[in-house]
Design an enzyme around this catalytic site. Structure first.
Site, PDB file in Angstrom:
ATOM      1  N   GLU A  46      75.749  39.240  62.885  1.00 16.28           N
ATOM      2  CA  GLU A  46      75.573  37.856  62.457  1.00 16.28           C
ATOM      3  C   GLU A  46      75.399  36.959  63.688  1.00 16.28           C
ATOM      4  OE1 GLU A  46      78.342  34.597  60.000  1.00 16.28           O
ATOM      5  OE2 GLU A  46      79.303  36.206  61.145  1.00 16.28           O
ATOM      6  N   ASN A 106      72.850  30.221  57.388  1.00 10.60           N
ATOM      7  CA  ASN A 106      73.272  31.388  58.163  1.00 10.60           C
ATOM      8  C   ASN A 106      72.493  32.567  57.581  1.00 10.60           C
ATOM      9  OD1 ASN A 106      74.610  33.520  59.408  1.00 10.60           O
ATOM     10  ND2 ASN A 106      76.626  32.581  59.207  1.00 10.60           N
ATOM     11  N   LYS A 123      73.412  33.538  53.831  1.00 14.26           N
ATOM     12  CA  LYS A 123      74.831  33.759  53.527  1.00 14.26           C
ATOM     13  C   LYS A 123      75.293  32.881  52.371  1.00 14.26           C
ATOM     14  CE  LYS A 123      79.249  34.011  56.069  1.00 14.26           C
ATOM     15  NZ  LYS A 123      79.803  33.860  57.448  1.00 14.26           N
ATOM     16  N   GLU A 142      81.859  26.489  59.331  1.00 11.32           N
ATOM     17  CA  GLU A 142      80.611  26.952  58.697  1.00 11.32           C
ATOM     18  C   GLU A 142      80.183  26.023  57.563  1.00 11.32           C
ATOM     19  OE1 GLU A 142      79.611  31.097  58.144  1.00 11.32           O
ATOM     20  OE2 GLU A 142      81.514  31.652  59.108  1.00 11.32           O
ATOM     21  N   CYS A 168      78.989  38.784  57.038  1.00  8.71           N
ATOM     22  CA  CYS A 168      80.380  38.477  57.388  1.00  8.71           C
ATOM     23  C   CYS A 168      81.274  38.294  56.158  1.00  8.71           C
ATOM     24  CB  CYS A 168      80.422  37.259  58.304  1.00  8.71           C
ATOM     25  SG  CYS A 168      81.990  37.070  59.192  1.00  8.71           S
ATOM     26  N   ASN A 193      81.007  37.969  62.630  1.00  7.23           N
ATOM     27  CA  ASN A 193      81.700  37.374  63.769  1.00  7.23           C
ATOM     28  C   ASN A 193      83.061  36.957  63.228  1.00  7.23           C
ATOM     29  OD1 ASN A 193      79.295  35.548  65.872  1.00  7.23           O
ATOM     30  ND2 ASN A 193      78.990  37.435  64.743  1.00  7.23           N
TER      31      ASN A 193
END
Length: 308
Positions: A46, A106, A123, A142, A168, A193
């Site tokens: 990621e 993302n 994501k 995020e 993730c 991550n």
């Protein structure tokens, strides 16, 4: 047998000051090593091109835009795509996507042996928070910098199989794997991550974080009879530690290969997609065994509704 020699290419830490060209050079070196081990397909983490920037708070959200890619491929990543074409190697990696309309995601992509982007995933399950939080040991913003993905969980035919992607935190949600499982997915690739300490529960450190990581990936693989390739960005980024735990899990939920350490490194494993058939045709034969008449709550509500 339908074997994909799959390389999980872990990146060690990327510091805030490190530029794209330097990171891409590291990715190419990992790809070259994967090629020496006869890999067909290389998977990176990621946000592979930058540090994990959601830990940094920008009062003006637009100040984070330099971390995003407005096109893919672009000048910085063109050498990576060129080397992949030279090696005839498929690849997947994650990055921060800025769309022409100014939207932020993302994102992860699938690239075929000819260097063509054949799949994109954004994501869905964004962790963390939107505003600066003094109560946390570190920020995880995020929700400030990304929108939830709008593409769902598609799968693609590639390399003789059916491949899907997630990113993730998605790996912790069983719905992620099941939606792809219902499309016959045979390999799920994902980058992550993951901070080594829970920002809201300091006692939950590296050991517990790695336990939850493996538990989530192995359960998703087993319950959907699919390979899962999970690749970390790891190590100390400007004083903020990320877990390792790069691994490849087989369709029975067993760890087939795992990379030690937190530096740049590659593991290669021959993933036979035909090994998915037993699970898909027996205990997880969805057509025979699923009972959707009882699953309405899964799509009908979000938060918990307590009994009266």
């Amino acid at each position: 047998m339908r074997v994909i020699r799959t390389a999980a290419a872990q990146l060690g830490p990327i510091q805030k000051a490190e530029d794209r060209d330097s990171v891409v050079a590291r990715m190419i070196a990992l790809m070259d090593e994967a090629k020496r081990q006869d890999a067909d397909f290389v998977v990176y983490p990621e946000l592979a091109l930058t540090t994990f920037f959601p830990r940094w708070y920008h009062a003006d959200r637009a100040e984070a835009d330099p971390w995003f890619e407005a096109a893919m491929p672009n000048a910085a990543t063109a050498p990576l795509f060129a080397r992949a074409r030279e090696h005839r190697m498929a690849m997947s990696f994650g990055y921060a996507e800025l769309t022409p309309e100014g939207r932020h995601f993302n994102t992860s992509i699938l690239v075929d042996r000819d260097g063509r982007i054949v799949g994109k995933y954004r994501k869905v399950h964004l962790p963390g928070h939107e505003e600066y939080d003094d109560a946390r040991s570190h920020q995880h913003l995020e929700k400030r910098y990304f929108e939830p993905g709008d593409l769902g969980f598609p799968v693609w035919r590639m390399l003789g199989g059916i491949l899907g992607m997630c990113i993730c935190n998605d790996r912790r949600w069983p719905e992620t794997y099941r939606v792809m499982g219902l499309q016959g997915v045979e390999m799920v690739v994902l980058g992550f991550n993951t901070p080594s300490v829970n920002a809201q529960r300091g006692a939950e450190g590296l050991g517990q974080r790695l336990f939850h990581h493996r538990l989530s990936v192995q359960a998703g693989a087993y319950q959907n009879a699919t390979w899962v390739v999970a690749v970390a960005k790891a190590g100390d980024e400007d004083g903020h530690h990320l877990t390792g735990g790069t691994l490849i899990v087989d369709p029975n939920g067993s760890v087939a290969a795992e990379l030690e350490g937190e530096a740049d490194g590659v593991i290669v494993h021959p993933c036979d997609l035909d090994e998915t058939r037993f699970g898909k045709e027996t205990i997880f034969d969805f057509a025979r065994h699923r009972r959707v008449e009882h699953y309405g709550r899964i799509t009908g509500q979000t938060g918990v509704v307590l009994p009266e």
